[in-house]
Write a protein that holds these residues in place. Structure first.
Motif, short mmCIF file in Angstrom:
data_model
loop_
_atom_site.label_atom_id
_atom_site.label_comp_id
_atom_site.label_asym_id
_atom_site.label_seq_id
_atom_site.Cartn_x
_atom_site.Cartn_y
_atom_site.Cartn_z
N PRO A 36 -4.17 -23.42 -13.03
CA PRO A 36 -3.69 -23.23 -11.85
C PRO A 36 -3.37 -22.13 -11.42
O PRO A 36 -3.09 -21.86 -10.43
CB PRO A 36 -2.44 -24.22 -11.79
CG PRO A 36 -2.42 -25.36 -13.01
CD PRO A 36 -3.21 -24.49 -14.08
N ARG B 261 -9.54 -24.58 -11.24
CA ARG B 261 -8.00 -24.74 -11.00
C ARG B 261 -7.30 -25.72 -11.73
O ARG B 261 -6.16 -25.57 -11.86
CB ARG B 261 -8.03 -24.97 -9.54
CG ARG B 261 -6.49 -24.70 -9.03
CD ARG B 261 -6.59 -24.39 -7.43
NE ARG B 261 -7.36 -25.36 -6.60
CZ ARG B 261 -7.83 -24.77 -5.73
NH1 ARG B 261 -7.96 -23.94 -5.17
NH2 ARG B 261 -8.71 -25.83 -4.87
N LYS B 262 -7.85 -27.04 -11.91
CA LYS B 262 -7.30 -27.85 -12.84
C LYS B 262 -7.27 -27.34 -14.15
O LYS B 262 -5.97 -27.82 -14.55
CB LYS B 262 -8.34 -29.16 -12.75
CG LYS B 262 -7.87 -30.06 -13.60
CD LYS B 262 -7.48 -31.30 -12.62
CE LYS B 262 -6.63 -32.49 -13.43
NZ LYS B 262 -5.30 -32.68 -12.87
N LEU B 263 -8.12 -26.48 -14.62
CA LEU B 263 -7.78 -26.06 -16.23
C LEU B 263 -6.86 -25.03 -16.35
O LEU B 263 -6.30 -24.99 -17.26
CB LEU B 263 -9.25 -25.61 -16.79
CG LEU B 263 -10.22 -26.54 -16.88
CD1 LEU B 263 -11.47 -25.90 -17.16
CD2 LEU B 263 -9.80 -27.59 -17.98
N ASN C 65 -12.61 -26.05 -8.36
CA ASN C 65 -11.46 -26.98 -8.50
C ASN C 65 -11.36 -27.33 -9.90
O ASN C 65 -10.16 -27.52 -10.27
CB ASN C 65 -11.88 -28.21 -7.74
CG ASN C 65 -11.38 -27.89 -6.20
OD1 ASN C 65 -10.27 -28.08 -5.87
ND2 ASN C 65 -12.49 -27.68 -5.20
N MET C 66 -12.68 -27.54 -10.58
CA MET C 66 -12.36 -27.71 -12.07
C MET C 66 -11.57 -26.57 -12.71
O MET C 66 -10.67 -26.69 -13.65
CB MET C 66 -13.65 -27.72 -12.45
CG MET C 66 -13.84 -28.07 -14.14
SD MET C 66 -12.69 -29.59 -14.68
CE MET C 66 -13.84 -30.76 -14.36
#
Ligand code: ADP
Length: 162
Positions: A113, A109-111, A106-107
């Motif tokens: 997408p 993907r945040k950094l 998730n981290m």
């Protein structure tokens, strides 16, 4: 365009669990870039140097042209961009892996997408194999035959004089 996935990790040392994931990953992708991480905080007491791990991985895949072994440091998302790869392959052994992997995916993907993380469940023969246990058992003089590729076994035997 060939479909390539990035398979990052510490690989200290490469195990049959890693090798199984590589072989299964190659059923879905045309190629894999296995990326050995440098300077991991948890990597304070490495068994093999990063260069040794690269050589061990290359030996373990036995010259398979679909597998490239590289090193990286810093953020995985940056390395993935640099490599023009948008899929990361990771393995899940147990529930205990899940939380860390879930946070990291998730981290990442945040950094970025665009970057997807794909998880593969470990095979039943491999779920208990981790580099850390292989390291500990080998250091204590236990036999890790069957847990690691033959070239890694030879390197461990050389290191621990058996
Ligand atoms: P890290 O130090 O980043 O956890 P590792 O070198 O231990 O990296 O492992 C890299 C990847 O391979 C991780 O996704 C891990 O879950 C996976 N992996 C390691 N051992 C196994 C195994 N026995 N079966 C399936 N996946 C595994």
């Amino acid at each position: 365009m060939p479909r390539i996935a990035l398979y990052p990790g510490s690989f200290d040392p490469p195990t049959n669990g890693h090798l199984s994931l590589i072989q299964r990953g190659l059923k879905m992708f045309d190629g894999l870039t296995v990326a050995v991480l440098r300077n991991l905080a948890k990597d304070k007491d490495p068994l093999f140097t990063v260069e040794e791990r690269v050589d061990l991985l290359k030996g373990a895949v036995n010259g398979d042209k679909r597998v490239t072994v590289k090193t990286f440091e810093g953020l995985l998302v940056k390395f993935a961009k640099q490599e023009k790869v948008n899929t990361v392959l990771r393995g899940l052994r147990a529930v205990s892996d899940f939380e860390y992997e879930f946070q990291m995916a998730n981290m990442n993907r945040k950094l970025d997408p665009e970057l997807e993380t794909l998880f593969m469940m470990t095979g039943e023969d491999y779920f208990y194999i981790s580099s850390r246990f292989v390291r500990d058992v080998a250091r204590l003089g236990g036999d890790v035959k069957g847990l690691v590729p033959a070239n890694v076994l030879a390197a461990l035997q050389e290191k621990f004089g058996k």
